[in-house]
Design a protein around this motif. Structure first.
Motif, PDB file in Angstrom:
ATOM      1  N   ALA A 220      -6.602   1.988   3.084  1.00 18.91           N
ATOM      2  CA  ALA A 220      -5.356   1.747   2.368  1.00 18.91           C
ATOM      3  C   ALA A 220      -5.425   2.408   0.993  1.00 18.91           C
ATOM      4  CB  ALA A 220      -5.116   0.250   2.206  1.00 18.91           C
ATOM      5  N   ASP A 221      -4.374   3.136   0.641  1.00 13.87           N
ATOM      6  CA  ASP A 221      -4.275   3.758  -0.669  1.00 13.87           C
ATOM      7  C   ASP A 221      -3.459   2.832  -1.566  1.00 13.87           C
ATOM      8  OD1 ASP A 221      -3.938   5.316  -2.900  1.00 13.87           O
ATOM      9  OD2 ASP A 221      -2.625   6.786  -1.936  1.00 13.87           O
TER      10      ASP A 221
ATOM     11  N   ALA B 214       0.834  -1.206   0.000  1.00 10.79           N
ATOM     12  CA  ALA B 214       0.000   0.000   0.000  1.00 10.79           C
ATOM     13  C   ALA B 214       0.866   1.252   0.000  1.00 10.79           C
ATOM     14  CB  ALA B 214      -0.917   0.007   1.210  1.00 10.79           C
ATOM     15  N   ASN B 215       0.414   2.251  -0.736  1.00  9.91           N
ATOM     16  CA  ASN B 215       1.110   3.536  -0.785  1.00  9.91           C
ATOM     17  C   ASN B 215       1.005   4.236   0.555  1.00  9.91           C
ATOM     18  OD1 ASN B 215       2.480   5.662  -2.033  1.00  9.91           O
ATOM     19  ND2 ASN B 215       0.586   6.676  -2.601  1.00  9.91           N
ATOM     20  N   GLU B 216      -0.165   4.131   1.180  1.00 10.94           N
ATOM     21  CA  GLU B 216      -0.392   4.778   2.472  1.00 10.94           C
ATOM     22  C   GLU B 216      -1.463   3.999   3.226  1.00 10.94           C
ATOM     23  OE1 GLU B 216      -1.237   9.283   4.126  1.00 10.94           O
ATOM     24  OE2 GLU B 216      -1.796   8.787   2.085  1.00 10.94           O
ATOM     25  N   MET B 217      -1.264   3.881   4.535  1.00  8.46           N
ATOM     26  CA  MET B 217      -2.255   3.239   5.396  1.00  8.46           C
ATOM     27  C   MET B 217      -2.702   4.257   6.438  1.00  8.46           C
ATOM     28  SD  MET B 217      -2.755  -0.038   4.700  1.00  8.46           S
ATOM     29  CE  MET B 217      -3.535  -0.502   6.203  1.00  8.46           C
ATOM     30  N   LEU B 218      -4.002   4.325   6.663  1.00 11.75           N
ATOM     31  CA  LEU B 218      -4.555   5.224   7.664  1.00 11.75           C
ATOM     32  C   LEU B 218      -5.415   4.426   8.626  1.00 11.75           C
ATOM     33  CD1 LEU B 218      -5.752   8.128   5.324  1.00 11.75           C
ATOM     34  CD2 LEU B 218      -3.712   8.097   6.736  1.00 11.75           C
TER      35      LEU B 218
ATOM     36  N   SER C  31      -3.305   3.160  -5.021  1.00 14.63           N
ATOM     37  CA  SER C  31      -3.211   3.756  -6.350  1.00 14.63           C
ATOM     38  C   SER C  31      -1.892   3.385  -7.031  1.00 14.63           C
ATOM     39  CB  SER C  31      -3.355   5.274  -6.272  1.00 14.63           C
ATOM     40  OG  SER C  31      -2.360   5.827  -5.440  1.00 14.63           O
ATOM     41  N   ASN C  32      -0.837   3.198  -6.239  1.00 11.80           N
ATOM     42  CA  ASN C  32       0.452   2.828  -6.814  1.00 11.80           C
ATOM     43  C   ASN C  32       0.419   1.443  -7.451  1.00 11.80           C
ATOM     44  OD1 ASN C  32       0.150   1.783  -4.174  1.00 11.80           O
ATOM     45  ND2 ASN C  32       2.351   1.445  -4.028  1.00 11.80           N
TER      46      ASN C  32
END
Length: 138
Positions: free
Chosen positions: A29-30, A8-12, A32-33
């Protein structure tokens, strides 16, 4: 382990207290990558097939045989690009597993401390300001 969440590009994460001992946890979870990587991989696979077909035609190989790489490249490129859905499903399952472990108590969570009354903060801040004022006057 596939470490699906590592892709994941980013986890929040967000925790909202509902009542004492209960809370609502949200994980996002982002990815997009991963979509960009899959589409790029599919395009490269298709391009490789087109290049081999072009080389085959230039070298005079029979057209029926020369077209095979571009057909395989197109099918493989589409398959690679569409494989992103499986990656997204793996990440979703991994996030649900994290939430399940949290719910069962397998992940240690710090105990909540006594909530400080806002007046406690104001009193402490006032005392600090008074202390600074005493030293400043000297």
């Amino acid at each position: 382990h596939r470490y699906a969440l590592a892709r994941a590009n980013e986890m929040l994460g967000r925790v909202q207290e509902l009542e004492v001992g209960y809370c609502h946890v949200t994980l996002l979870a982002d990815l997009s990558n991963t979509r960009t990587e899959r589409v790029a991989g599919g395009a490269v696979f298709f391009t490789a097939g087109a290049v081999f077909t072009t080389i085959g035609v230039v070298l005079g190989i029979a057209t029926g045989v020369a077209v095979i790489p571009v057909v395989v490249g197109a099918a493989g490129g589409v398959a690679i690009a569409r494989s992103n859905r499986a990656q997204i499903e793996r990440v979703q399952v991994a996030m649900e597993q994290v939430l399940d472990r949290l719910e069962r108590g397998e992940i240690s969570v710090p105990k909540p401390t006594r909530k400080k009354h806002p007046d406690d903060f104001v009193k402490k801040l006032t005392a600090e300001i008074k202390d600074i004022g005493k030293h400043w006057g000297k």
